[in-house]
Every structure is written in structure tokens, then in C-alpha cells.
Motif scaffolding. Structure first.
Motif, PDB file in Angstrom:
ATOM      1  N   THR A 126      -2.249   4.993  -3.878  1.00  0.00           N
ATOM      2  CA  THR A 126      -2.848   5.781  -4.954  1.00  0.00           C
ATOM      3  C   THR A 126      -4.334   5.455  -4.989  1.00  0.00           C
ATOM      4  OG1 THR A 126      -2.252   4.091  -6.605  1.00  0.00           O
ATOM      5  CG2 THR A 126      -0.766   5.989  -6.358  1.00  0.00           C
ATOM      6  N   PHE A 127      -5.143   6.480  -5.199  1.00  0.00           N
ATOM      7  CA  PHE A 127      -6.593   6.285  -5.210  1.00  0.00           C
ATOM      8  C   PHE A 127      -7.253   7.336  -6.089  1.00  0.00           C
ATOM      9  CE2 PHE A 127      -5.780   9.344  -1.913  1.00  0.00           C
ATOM     10  CZ  PHE A 127      -6.845  10.229  -1.960  1.00  0.00           C
ATOM     11  N   PHE A 128      -8.386   6.976  -6.664  1.00  0.00           N
ATOM     12  CA  PHE A 128      -9.145   7.930  -7.455  1.00  0.00           C
ATOM     13  C   PHE A 128      -9.879   8.899  -6.533  1.00  0.00           C
ATOM     14  CE2 PHE A 128      -8.964   4.605 -10.843  1.00  0.00           C
ATOM     15  CZ  PHE A 128      -8.351   5.399 -11.809  1.00  0.00           C
ATOM     16  N   VAL A 162      -6.586  -1.308 -14.711  1.00  0.00           N
ATOM     17  CA  VAL A 162      -6.791  -0.898 -13.323  1.00  0.00           C
ATOM     18  C   VAL A 162      -7.916  -1.698 -12.676  1.00  0.00           C
ATOM     19  CG1 VAL A 162      -7.535   0.984 -11.816  1.00  0.00           C
ATOM     20  CG2 VAL A 162      -5.935   1.435 -13.681  1.00  0.00           C
ATOM     21  N   THR A 163      -7.635  -2.175 -11.471  1.00  0.00           N
ATOM     22  CA  THR A 163      -8.695  -2.695 -10.610  1.00  0.00           C
ATOM     23  C   THR A 163      -8.638  -1.919  -9.303  1.00  0.00           C
ATOM     24  OG1 THR A 163      -7.237  -4.415  -9.743  1.00  0.00           O
ATOM     25  CG2 THR A 163      -8.640  -5.003 -11.600  1.00  0.00           C
ATOM     26  N   THR A 164      -9.777  -1.550  -8.776  1.00  0.00           N
ATOM     27  CA  THR A 164      -9.818  -0.736  -7.559  1.00  0.00           C
ATOM     28  C   THR A 164     -10.531  -1.486  -6.439  1.00  0.00           C
ATOM     29  OG1 THR A 164     -11.904   0.334  -8.217  1.00  0.00           O
ATOM     30  CG2 THR A 164      -9.839   1.424  -8.868  1.00  0.00           C
ATOM     31  N   THR A 177       0.933   2.984 -11.210  1.00  0.00           N
ATOM     32  CA  THR A 177      -0.487   3.311 -11.392  1.00  0.00           C
ATOM     33  C   THR A 177      -0.748   3.843 -12.793  1.00  0.00           C
ATOM     34  OG1 THR A 177      -0.681   3.840  -9.031  1.00  0.00           O
ATOM     35  CG2 THR A 177      -2.399   4.692 -10.481  1.00  0.00           C
ATOM     36  N   GLN A 223      -0.832   1.120 -15.349  1.00  0.00           N
ATOM     37  CA  GLN A 223      -2.093   0.384 -15.350  1.00  0.00           C
ATOM     38  C   GLN A 223      -3.179   1.162 -16.089  1.00  0.00           C
ATOM     39  OE1 GLN A 223      -3.459  -1.053 -11.565  1.00  0.00           O
ATOM     40  NE2 GLN A 223      -1.715  -2.431 -11.278  1.00  0.00           N
ATOM     41  N   ILE A 224      -3.240   2.476 -15.845  1.00  0.00           N
ATOM     42  CA  ILE A 224      -4.229   3.306 -16.541  1.00  0.00           C
ATOM     43  C   ILE A 224      -3.935   3.317 -18.038  1.00  0.00           C
ATOM     44  CG2 ILE A 224      -5.069   5.679 -16.834  1.00  0.00           C
ATOM     45  CD1 ILE A 224      -4.591   6.032 -13.782  1.00  0.00           C
ATOM     46  N   ILE A 231      -6.297   2.257  -5.729  1.00  0.00           N
ATOM     47  CA  ILE A 231      -5.727   1.610  -6.914  1.00  0.00           C
ATOM     48  C   ILE A 231      -4.584   0.692  -6.483  1.00  0.00           C
ATOM     49  CG2 ILE A 231      -4.761   1.954  -9.215  1.00  0.00           C
ATOM     50  CD1 ILE A 231      -5.821   4.900  -9.011  1.00  0.00           C
ATOM     51  N   PHE A 267      -6.283  10.871 -10.006  1.00  0.00           N
ATOM     52  CA  PHE A 267      -5.889  10.073  -8.850  1.00  0.00           C
ATOM     53  C   PHE A 267      -4.861  10.817  -8.008  1.00  0.00           C
ATOM     54  CE2 PHE A 267      -2.500   8.409 -11.687  1.00  0.00           C
ATOM     55  CZ  PHE A 267      -1.407   8.333 -10.830  1.00  0.00           C
TER      56      PHE A 267
END
Length: 322
Positions: free
Chosen positions: A144-146, A197-199, A188, A191-192, A157, A113
């Protein structure tokens, strides 16, 4: 009946980043006792007049902390990929690095991420902090993002908003987003770690705002624009890479960097670009008012407050901005 709670994931993190902006996040990971098995940063590069090799801010910090450091030139190089795989990381975190090939970002079990200094999808690109101020925004934030196959397009995220003050510069906003971003990364990672995690998918609107790399041409001031637009342009490029213009002083064309300014709304009949000077002030006539120069740098001189400049330089009555 006894119900066994799921254990937290044991994370082994590879961190990727280069500038000062990324250091705060790396520091936060260590302060929160996360295991950083490796740091990937840019190769040392020649800098300054002596062209001596300079280490990135992230490398300097990683050396102090005794972390394993890799500095690949080519992220697809087989030797680098072997070294990366040998770290046995299950999560990769990217802050202010370069675009990763798929073979790199898809390798960890829990993904890769990125922290981006804007509220995506707005201000995708290399310079979100600068462009938010240049465009006169009153809010920005961090995301934050994958990572996926395109730049700054992956599933979000977390996001957190931040207000931009009316006098904010790129420098002050950089520092505030750096700290906000570090906290967002820790949230973040937690959560991982907890598998919670929910996206959400990025929804791109036709009015999407972008943040391309800043060039020298971008930094040149267009004095034909409004008072607000010019003021925002100056603070959005301060202290780096800095707005600039050409000051015509008689027959001399002087390259001038403008680090800070003030705006004045006032009706006048001066030609746009006309420079008005008295013993203490220097201002430029624009549509709807004036831009008062506060801190500048003339070619071949150091950065100075405007009164110090006026004490040492004689300006023509016909001085104007080109």
C-alpha cells in the motif's frame, strides 16, 4: 492529571476499482464497518458476441450492497468532480483502477492510497502478478502506498511478502494476493484511522523489474528458450490471457492456446519445436528437455485435456511448433 486520548479519525471512504481483484478489498472494508460513501468504477462496456453492456465486478458488488456508484468516462470532467466532492470523503482507496489526475488524488484530507500486487518498487505497472511468475520469482507480495504524480512511485505505507510455489499459476497467485491485499488495506486504514502511519520512500535500483501491460505478442511462446523459461511463461499467463503458439500440422497452421504444461529435463537430439505424440501425451522438444502439454485449446474448439484432444484430432508425424 487526566490525559485525554486522541479520538479515532472518523473516516468517510471513496473506493475506486474495477475487476474482481478489487472486490475482496471493498468487501473487507464493509465487513470491518468502515463507511464507504461512494464507489468509482469503469463505465459499463459491451462484451461477448452479443456486445451486451457488461458491468464491472466492483459495480455488481456495489449494487448488491446499495452503495453510491459513479462511472466517469473522464476523471477530469467537471460534473464528475462535483459529484466526487459532494461525497465529502476524507480518504480514497484505489485497487486496480486507472491513473488518477492530481485534482482527484490530492483532494481528500487523509490522502489517497493504492494497493499494488507486488513488492514495490519492483514490478511497477499493469501486470505484476503475471510478470512475477513469467520471470520465475519465488516471492512477491502486496504494497500500500500514497499516490503521487507518477505511476506506482508514491511513499510506501505497508508491505507483506508472499511465497510463489513452483507450480503456481497467475490465476492462483491472483486469488491469494487478492485476499492478502484486502487484509493489508484494512491494516493501512486502521493506521490512518489512528493517525499512526509511517511511510518510506521507494528506493529504485538499476535492476528494477517492471510489469508492463500484457499484449498478444507477449503471450506468444518462444520455443528457443529454456525449459524453465517456457514453463514459467505458460503458468504466468494461465488462465488469462493465456500463452499461445502456432502448431504446424502438415500444411495446416493451427492457433493453439496452452493453459497448463509440465516440464521434463532430458537430453535429446530433436529439433527445437518438434512435437512428439503418443496415445496419451503430447510434448514439445526444447533446449534441455521437453514441455509436456496438459491442457490446451485448438482454434474453434473448447479447452480440453490433452488426451481428449488426441482422441479427436489426427496429428502429422512432422507436426511442429512455428
Amino acid at each position: 492529571m487526566n490525559i485525554k486520548l486522541t479520538d479515532k479519525r472518523a473516516l468517510r471512504i471513496v473506493f475506486m476499482g474495477t475487476p474482481e481483484f478489487a472486490v475482496a478489498t471493498l468487501a473487507a472494508l464493509l465487513e470491518n464497518s468502515y463507511v464507504v460513501v461512494g464507489v468509482i468504477t469503469a463505465p459499463d462496456r459491451p462484451a461477448g458476441r452479443g456486445r451486451q453492456l457488461q458491468e464491472s465486478a466492483v459495480k455488481q458488488f456495489a449494487v448488491q450492497k446499495g452503495l453510491k456508484i459513479l462511472q466517469p468516462v473522464n476523471l477530469k470532467d467537471s460534473h464528475f468532480l462535483e459529484q466526487l466532492n459532494a461525497l465529502n470523503a476524507n480518504l480514497q482507496i484505489v485497487v486496480a483502477f486507472r491513473m488518477l489526475p492530481k485534482v482527484v488524488w490530492q483532494s481528500p484530507e487523509y490522502g489517497t492510497f493504492n494497493l499494488h500486487a507486488s513488492l514495490l518498487p519492483d514490478y511497477r505497472g499493469a501486470a505484476p502478478i503475471n510478470w512475477a511468475i513469467i520471470n520465475g520469482e519465488i516471492t512477491t507480495g502486496a504494497t500500500t502506498f500514497f499516490i503521487d504524480e507518477q505511476i506506482d512511485t508514491g511513499k510506501i505505507i505497508l508491505q507483506q511478502e508472499l511465497e510463489i510455489s513452483k507450480t503456481e499459476t497467475a490465476g492462483s497467485l491472483h486469488d491469494r494476493l487478492m485476499l492478502l491485499g484486502a487484509l493489508l488495506v484494512i491494516r493501512t486504514v486502521k493506521q490512518i484511522e489512528n493517525d499512526s502511519v509511517t511511510t518510506s520512500k521507494q528506493h529504485v535500483m538499476p535492476s528494477l523489474k517492471i510489469a508492463p501491460k500484457i499484449s498478444k505478442e507477449t503471450c506468444e511462446i518462444d520455443w528457443r528458450k529454456s525449459v524453465d523459461a517456457i514453463y514459467d511463461h505458460i503458468r504466468g499467463l494461465s488462465p488469462y490471457p493465456t500463452a499461445w503458439s502456432t502448431l504446424m500440422n502438415g500444411n495446416d497452421a493451427i492457433f493453439i492456446k496452452i493453459y497448463s504444461a509440465a516440464k521434463q529435463f532430458e537430453a535429446h537430439n530433436f529439433e527445437v519445436g518438434k512435437v512428439l505424440i503418443d496415445k496419451k501425451t503430447m510434448k514439445v522438444a526444447v533446449h534441455g528437455g521437453f514441455i509436456q502439454l496438459m491442457e490446451i485449446q485448438l482454434a474453434g474448439r473448447r479447452k480440453m485435456e490433452i488426451q481428449d484432444v488426441l482422441n479427436g484430432v489426427n496429428f502429422s508425424e512432422s507436426a511442429h511448433m512455428a
